[in-house]
Design a protein around this motif. Structure first.
Motif, short mmCIF file in Angstrom:
data_model
loop_
_atom_site.label_atom_id
_atom_site.label_comp_id
_atom_site.label_asym_id
_atom_site.label_seq_id
_atom_site.Cartn_x
_atom_site.Cartn_y
_atom_site.Cartn_z
N ASN A 69 -40.04 78.29 -55.85
CA ASN A 69 -39.95 76.87 -56.18
C ASN A 69 -39.05 76.12 -55.21
O ASN A 69 -38.01 76.64 -54.79
CB ASN A 69 -39.35 76.69 -57.58
CG ASN A 69 -40.16 77.40 -58.64
OD1 ASN A 69 -41.36 77.22 -58.73
ND2 ASN A 69 -39.50 78.23 -59.43
N ASP A 71 -37.22 72.64 -55.73
CA ASP A 71 -36.95 71.72 -56.84
C ASP A 71 -35.94 70.65 -56.42
O ASP A 71 -34.85 70.97 -55.96
CB ASP A 71 -36.42 72.51 -58.04
CG ASP A 71 -36.24 71.65 -59.26
OD1 ASP A 71 -37.10 70.79 -59.52
OD2 ASP A 71 -35.24 71.84 -59.97
N ASP A 74 -35.34 64.45 -58.69
CA ASP A 74 -36.07 63.20 -59.00
C ASP A 74 -35.66 62.04 -58.11
O ASP A 74 -35.85 60.88 -58.48
CB ASP A 74 -35.93 62.82 -60.48
CG ASP A 74 -36.59 63.84 -61.39
OD1 ASP A 74 -37.76 64.19 -61.13
OD2 ASP A 74 -35.93 64.30 -62.35
N ASN A 95 -44.46 75.97 -55.05
CA ASN A 95 -44.28 75.17 -56.26
C ASN A 95 -43.24 74.10 -55.92
O ASN A 95 -42.09 74.44 -55.62
CB ASN A 95 -43.77 76.04 -57.42
CG ASN A 95 -44.75 77.13 -57.77
OD1 ASN A 95 -45.93 76.88 -57.98
ND2 ASN A 95 -44.28 78.36 -57.82
N THR A 97 -41.43 70.53 -57.15
CA THR A 97 -41.22 69.67 -58.31
C THR A 97 -40.03 68.73 -58.11
O THR A 97 -39.09 69.03 -57.38
CB THR A 97 -40.93 70.52 -59.57
OG1 THR A 97 -39.79 71.34 -59.34
CG2 THR A 97 -42.11 71.40 -59.95
N ASP A 98 -40.13 67.57 -58.78
CA ASP A 98 -39.01 66.63 -58.95
C ASP A 98 -38.54 65.94 -57.67
O ASP A 98 -37.33 65.81 -57.42
CB ASP A 98 -37.83 67.33 -59.64
CG ASP A 98 -38.21 67.86 -61.02
OD1 ASP A 98 -39.00 67.18 -61.71
OD2 ASP A 98 -37.73 68.94 -61.41
N GLY A 102 -43.83 65.01 -53.29
CA GLY A 102 -43.79 66.47 -53.17
C GLY A 102 -44.08 66.91 -51.74
O GLY A 102 -43.30 67.62 -51.12
N SER A 117 -48.67 74.23 -56.15
CA SER A 117 -48.48 73.50 -57.39
C SER A 117 -47.46 72.40 -57.11
O SER A 117 -46.29 72.69 -56.82
CB SER A 117 -47.98 74.44 -58.49
OG SER A 117 -47.70 73.70 -59.66
N ILE A 119 -46.06 69.28 -58.91
CA ILE A 119 -46.05 68.57 -60.19
C ILE A 119 -44.69 67.92 -60.44
O ILE A 119 -43.69 68.28 -59.83
CB ILE A 119 -46.41 69.50 -61.36
CG1 ILE A 119 -45.45 70.68 -61.44
CG2 ILE A 119 -47.83 70.00 -61.25
CD1 ILE A 119 -45.61 71.53 -62.68
N SER A 120 -44.69 66.94 -61.34
CA SER A 120 -43.48 66.26 -61.78
C SER A 120 -42.77 65.55 -60.62
O SER A 120 -41.55 65.49 -60.55
CB SER A 120 -42.53 67.24 -62.49
OG SER A 120 -41.48 66.55 -63.11
N ASN A 121 -43.58 65.04 -59.67
CA ASN A 121 -43.08 64.21 -58.58
C ASN A 121 -43.61 62.79 -58.80
O ASN A 121 -44.63 62.62 -59.48
CB ASN A 121 -43.59 64.74 -57.23
CG ASN A 121 -43.16 66.16 -56.97
OD1 ASN A 121 -42.03 66.43 -56.64
ND2 ASN A 121 -44.09 67.10 -57.12
N GLY A 124 -47.40 63.24 -55.81
CA GLY A 124 -47.50 64.68 -55.55
C GLY A 124 -47.73 64.98 -54.08
O GLY A 124 -46.89 65.55 -53.41
#
Length: 133
Positions: A69, A71, A74, A95, A97-98, A102, A117, A119-121, A124
């Motif tokens: 990941n 990460d 945000d 992966n 995220t955030d 991304g 993967s 996600i949560s960006n 993306g």
């Protein structure tokens, strides 16, 4: 006997090529710049950051995340991975995220995103002025 020797020789060659491909890869365990033209990089741990993580500044780069990941926190202006004006970039098995974005490719062409993967960006995957990807 001749068939067995050929099989053994082919197995040895394949094993050697497999070992060479990973032994020449550059380990990545923290954020930074991927700047070796033709470099093969492998992520060897999860990375957590409060800023843009990976900036690609060379062509013909392969980054294999191996399921690890990247990460963020945000941050709206941060990128998980960014490349500008690059050619033939491969990002796989990541992966992400955030982040604000991304993956950000600006003017980055003939590249491949495979088995990622993102996600949560906020965004993306963002491709701008990029083609043949």
């Amino acid at each position: 006997m001749k068939s067995r020797n050929i099989t053994l020789a082919l197995t040895s060659i394949v094993s050697l090529l497999f070992f060479m491909s990973f032994s020449s890869a550059i380990d990545v365990s923290s954020c930074g710049e991927l700047n070796i033209d033709g470099g093969q990089y492998i992520l060897n741990s999860d990375i957590t950051t409060t800023e843009t993580c990976i900036t690609i500044t060379a062509d013909n780069i392969i980054l294999d995340g191996r399921g690890y990941n990247i990460d963020g926190d945000d941050g709206v202006g941060d990128y998980g991975i960014t490349a500008s004006g690059r050619l033939n970039i491969t990002l796989k098995n990541l992966n992400i995220t955030d982040f604000g974005m991304g993956i950000n490719f600006k003017g980055t062409n003939q590249s491949l995103l495979l088995n990622n993967s993102v996600i949560s960006n906020i965004d993306g995957i963002f491709l701008s002025s990029s083609s043949s990807n």
